[in-house]
Design an enzyme around this catalytic site. Structure first.
Site, mmCIF file in Angstrom:
data_model
loop_
_atom_site.group_PDB
_atom_site.id
_atom_site.type_symbol
_atom_site.label_atom_id
_atom_site.label_comp_id
_atom_site.label_asym_id
_atom_site.label_seq_id
_atom_site.Cartn_x
_atom_site.Cartn_y
_atom_site.Cartn_z
ATOM 1 N N ASP A 1 45.336 -14.823 -2.033
ATOM 2 C CA ASP A 1 45.344 -13.774 -1.372
ATOM 3 C C ASP A 1 46.018 -12.677 -3.184
ATOM 4 O O ASP A 1 46.013 -12.283 -2.969
ATOM 5 C CB ASP A 1 45.719 -13.118 -0.049
ATOM 6 C CG ASP A 1 45.863 -11.694 0.145
ATOM 7 O OD1 ASP A 1 45.274 -11.059 -0.046
ATOM 8 O OD2 ASP A 1 48.087 -10.940 -0.129
ATOM 9 N N GLY B 1 44.741 -6.324 -1.427
ATOM 10 C CA GLY B 1 43.203 -6.385 -1.444
ATOM 11 C C GLY B 1 42.439 -5.431 -0.704
ATOM 12 O O GLY B 1 41.499 -5.997 -1.338
ATOM 13 N N LEU B 2 42.623 -6.389 0.300
ATOM 14 C CA LEU B 2 41.929 -6.082 2.000
ATOM 15 C C LEU B 2 41.128 -4.094 1.335
ATOM 16 O O LEU B 2 40.417 -3.866 1.263
ATOM 17 C CB LEU B 2 41.781 -6.350 3.243
ATOM 18 C CG LEU B 2 41.218 -5.880 4.056
ATOM 19 C CD1 LEU B 2 39.677 -6.367 4.238
ATOM 20 C CD2 LEU B 2 41.355 -6.262 5.388
#
Ligand code: SF4
Length: 510
Positions: free
Chosen positions: A274, A409-410
């Site tokens: 991640d 990140g997403l």
């Protein structure tokens, strides 16, 4: 004269107060005009101490200047001694009192008090708060320490923590744990938490741990010279620095295999998948020299950021910061002028700022996320919870603190994919930061004019190029825009088309 709105450091007598307040059984008599007691608030409000700092101010007024301010100072010393019965008296002058030249040191000597008196030279017009703290502690150490037999077991002193230090309270606790895990005893922690009798006893330790060069280096150098105590040079903030710090202790003590006794969660968190999106994020770092050097090392080696700029406000650390900047290919910015810092940040357009309270404000104005790594700080950076910067837990705290203000990140992915979405529209910033959510009015304005058509050099953006520019994620768009404009100016291009945008991209990628 220099026009100043924000100052990174206070005057040197604030440094002296930080040392006195950190210690026990010490009192400071400060020759100062009425009103200088404002400094008390730094300790009772920002650090939330439950008692006033051990400082007596002479608080002279305009009408006193015609009479004898020196006798005012002498009676303040007498009163302070009789009321507080300290084991050590410090005397000094604030900026205004420096001008009336009453010589607090000489006056206090003449009083013949039955305790040691340390007279402080605090050049308020040349030096600042950190110098004041370093000098005050050095003078105390010089006055009180005597050679002592070394302790039977290997031991060290922790040198440098003061009142009002950024995370000093928890750094001491964390470092005490680290040192004890290594099988080494902690002899004295000073100045914070010590009393004059402890300072007398500093010489019993085998070596010194210099926690904060800004406030403890002069004392460590003096102890090295006069008592032959070596001191550690690496500040153990970050995993790599902690490992170097332990290696230094191995060299000093002759102990071996100490490295595996300390571990942090940062390396795995930062290696975990991640964290991949953190790689190459552009970061600007500013603060006091020691914290900046530590932060730059963590940013580059332990998280994988790209350090695009760094600097410090304390000139005493200019040399090491410049040298470290060179290793990263950056010209260090050494300044006390926050406008220069703001200028550098807006020029470099980083994706994250690591700085002081001032940089938080700059970040807010420029819409760039920021995490605090150094004093000066506000009340929220004297937290109730355990939050060191040093040692293994410090590295954990740092990882969480720095990553938190960034877009996850997403989310970053979604913002780029659905940039027209009402909620995830790309200028909304991290969803967990309510302050970044624009009002509907701002939203309307943005959709009408998301990218300025012209810039100061009068280069014009064609509509399709402007549209293309908007496809670039918002946190790097500022940089892309500036680079393209610079490229256009350098190549005599007046209208920026899609082609110019991509030519500039290729040019700067080279
Ligand atoms: S003496 Fe110095 S610190 Fe005190 S009010 Fe004047 S300028 Fe400020």
């Amino acid at each position: 004269m220099k026009l100043s709105v924000w100052t990174y450091e206070g005057p040197p007598h604030v440094g002296a107060i930080r040392v006195a307040t950190g210690m026990e059984k010490v009192h400071l008599v400060l020759h100062a005009p009425q009103g200088d007691t404002y400094a008390d608030l730094l300790f009772t409000m920002i650090e939330r101490r439950n008692h006033r700092p051990p400082v007596t101010y002479t608080t002279f007024q305009a009408r006193d200047l015609g009479s004898d301010t020196a006798s005012l100072f002498k009676s303040a010393c007498h009163d302070a001694y009789n009321r507080f019965k300290p084991d050590l008296l410090l005397v000094g002058a604030s900026c205004t009192a420096e001008l009336i030249q009453d010589d607090p040191g000489g006056l206090a000597e003449a009083l013949d008090l039955p305790i040691p008196v340390v007279a402080l030279e605090l050049p308020s017009y040349q030096r600042k708060e950190n110098f004041g703290a370093d000098e005050t502690f050095f003078q105390i150490v010089k006055k009180l320490t005597t050679p002592q037999p070394r302790t039977e077991n290997i031991s060290c002193n922790l040198i440098g923590p003061t009142a009002l230090g950024f995370r000093h309270r928890d750094d001491v606790e964390e470092l005490e744990k680290v040192i004890q895990n290594l099988g080494i005893e902690v002899n004295v922690v000073a100045p914070m938490g010590s009393e004059p009798s402890d300072i007398v006893n500093l010489g019993a330790a085998h070596f010194n741990v210099l926690m904060y060069p800004e406030t403890g280096e002069s004392a460590c150098r003096y102890l090295e010279k006069s008592l032959e105590q070596p001191f550690t040079k690496t500040v153990p903030i970050g995993v790599g620095a902690l490992s170097d710090f332990i290696a230094e202790i191995e060299t000093i003590t002759g102990l071996t295999n100490l490295q595996n006794k300390v571990a942090s969660r940062l390396p795995w968190y930062s290696a975990s998948v991640d964290s991949t999106y953190l790689t190459g994020k552009r970061v600007f770092i500013f603060g006091d020299g020691s914290h900046v050097i530590s932060a730059a090392r963590i940013a580059k080696d332990e998280i994988g950021f790209e350090v695009v700029g760094l600097g410090c406000f304390n000139r005493e650390m200019a040399r090491p910061v410049r040298a470290f900047g060179k290793t990263l290919g950056c010209e260090a910015l050494i300044t006390e002028d926050y406008l220069e810092v703001e200028g550098a940040i807006s020029e470099l357009a980083p994706e994250l700022i690591l700085g002081t309270q001032m940089e938080r404000h700059i970040g807010k104005r420029l819409g760039i996320p920021c995490a605090v790594i150094s004093a000066p700080v506000h009340v929220q950076d004297f937290p109730a919870r355990y939050s060191p910067q040093m040692g293994p837990e410090g590295a954990n705290v740092i990882f969480d603190t720095w990553v938190h203000p960034l877009v996850m990140g997403l989310e970053e992915h979604l913002l780029t994919m659905f940039r027209e979405d009402f909620e995830f529209s790309d200028a909304n910033g991290p969803s967990h930061h309510a302050a970044h959510q624009p009002t509907s009015v701002q939203k309307e304005n943005r959709s009408e004019e998301p990218v300025p058509k012209e810039n100061s050099s009068n280069v014009i953006w064609m509509t399709d190029a402007e549209k293309e520019l908007r496809k670039i994620p918002f946190f790097v768009r500022g940089k892309a825009k500036r680079n393209t404009e610079r490229y256009a100016v350098d190549h005599g291009v007046i209208e920026i088309s899609i082609d110019t945008l991509y030519e500039a991209k290729a040019h700067y990628a080279r």
